[in-house]
Design an enzyme around this catalytic site. Structure first.
Site, PDB file in Angstrom:
ATOM      1  N   CYS A 181      -3.928   7.005   6.847  1.00 32.24           N
ATOM      2  CA  CYS A 181      -4.303   6.648   8.065  1.00 32.24           C
ATOM      3  C   CYS A 181      -4.239   7.863   8.923  1.00 32.24           C
ATOM      4  O   CYS A 181      -5.046   8.998   8.736  1.00 32.24           O
ATOM      5  CB  CYS A 181      -3.293   5.549   8.681  1.00 32.24           C
ATOM      6  SG  CYS A 181      -3.953   4.963  10.343  1.00 32.24           S
TER       7      CYS A 181
ATOM      8  N   HIS B 257      -3.303   1.099   4.522  1.00 37.74           N
ATOM      9  CA  HIS B 257      -1.951   1.450   4.387  1.00 37.74           C
ATOM     10  C   HIS B 257      -1.257   0.595   3.151  1.00 37.74           C
ATOM     11  O   HIS B 257      -0.697  -0.508   3.119  1.00 37.74           O
ATOM     12  CB  HIS B 257      -1.088   0.814   5.535  1.00 37.74           C
ATOM     13  CG  HIS B 257      -1.442   1.485   7.013  1.00 37.74           C
ATOM     14  ND1 HIS B 257      -0.500   2.601   7.206  1.00 37.74           N
ATOM     15  CD2 HIS B 257      -2.187   1.539   7.834  1.00 37.74           C
ATOM     16  CE1 HIS B 257      -1.029   3.158   8.255  1.00 37.74           C
ATOM     17  NE2 HIS B 257      -2.069   2.424   8.722  1.00 37.74           N
TER      18      HIS B 257
ATOM     19  N   GLU C  94       1.530   1.370   1.772  1.00 36.83           N
ATOM     20  CA  GLU C  94       2.957   1.219   2.024  1.00 36.83           C
ATOM     21  C   GLU C  94       3.319  -0.097   2.707  1.00 36.83           C
ATOM     22  O   GLU C  94       4.658  -0.467   2.705  1.00 36.83           O
ATOM     23  CB  GLU C  94       3.470   2.416   2.720  1.00 36.83           C
ATOM     24  CG  GLU C  94       3.222   2.394   4.064  1.00 36.83           C
ATOM     25  CD  GLU C  94       1.984   3.012   4.687  1.00 36.83           C
ATOM     26  OE1 GLU C  94       1.670   3.142   5.876  1.00 36.83           O
ATOM     27  OE2 GLU C  94       1.064   3.238   3.678  1.00 36.83           O
TER      28      GLU C  94
END
EC number: 6.3.5.3
Length: 229
Positions: free
Chosen positions: A86, A195, A197
């Protein structure tokens, strides 16, 4: 493998990255301030999402001049793995470590949802545990995630297999060629808007992002074993 998670003023996904690596993958990871000037003791670098420096001027444009950036550029030149998600992706393009740029979503609205992706290249330190053309789902959350590059650059990305992730089905931001993530020519720098994560545990909805980090750790293990011989 020792991993640095760089923290800029306005980063808000640094904890997500740290916990994905430390808690879920049990990796050796440390926060590194944007004020630091060295990455000497690290084997990989992660640039988190968020709004570095409030996204003033352009997303990532001020972070690109942080004290830590020359060390990150040198780190990448040495062939060591650098990852940005991002806002981290935006910083990598601003720093010239990745080609192209991220502009406003075509809708001119912030988009926050889970999207489908196709894994286009599994021969990187970040994707070796995925299958070629595998379909996965990851969260996105951005207002400036539309990937843009001139036609010559796009042709080179396609020819060199630098496009690692594409949006599958719906393109949520207008990225050219449905690009969701790319590498540099050497393949050691990866930037992506989704994302991973935020998708490392079933409790969070799915685990499709976990293999990004497991691939990196496996790559580091193989490098250490090769060096031993």
């Amino acid at each position: 493998m020792k991993i640095a998670v760089v923290v800029f003023p306005g980063s808000n996904c640094d904890v997500d990255l740290f916990e994905a690596l430390h808690t879920v993958c049990q990796a050796d990871v440390e926060y590194v301030s944007h004020k630091e000037k060295s990455l000497e003791s690290f084997d990989a670098v992660m640039l988190p999402g968020g709004f570095s420096y409030g996204d003033y001027l352009r997303c990532g444009a001020i972070a690109r001049f942080s004290n830590i950036m020359p060390a990150i550029v040198e780190f990448a030149k040495q062939g060591k793995p650098v990852f940005g998600t991002c806002n981290g992706f935006q910083i990598l393009t601003e720093a010239g470590l990745l080609p192209g740029a991220l502009k406003q979503n075509n809708s001119l609205k912030f988009v926050c949802k889970t999207v489908d992706l196709t894994v286009e290249n599994t021969k990187t330190p970040f994707t070796s545990q995925y299958g070629e053309k595998e379909q996965i789902s990851l969260p996105i959350a951005h207002a400036d995630g539309s990937y843009y590059a001139d036609q010559e650059t796009l042709a080179k990305l396609e020819e060199n297999h630098q496009i690692v992730f594409r949006y599958a089905g719906e393109n949520p931001n207008g990225s050219l060629n449905d690009i969701a993530g790319i590498t540099n020519e050497a393949g050691n720098v990866l930037g992506m808007m989704p994302h991973p994560e935020r998708a490392v545990e079933a409790l969070l909805g799915n685990e499709d992002g976990l293999r990004v980090f497991k691939s990196l750790l496996e790559s580091g293990k193989n490098t250490i074993e090769e060096a031993a011989f």
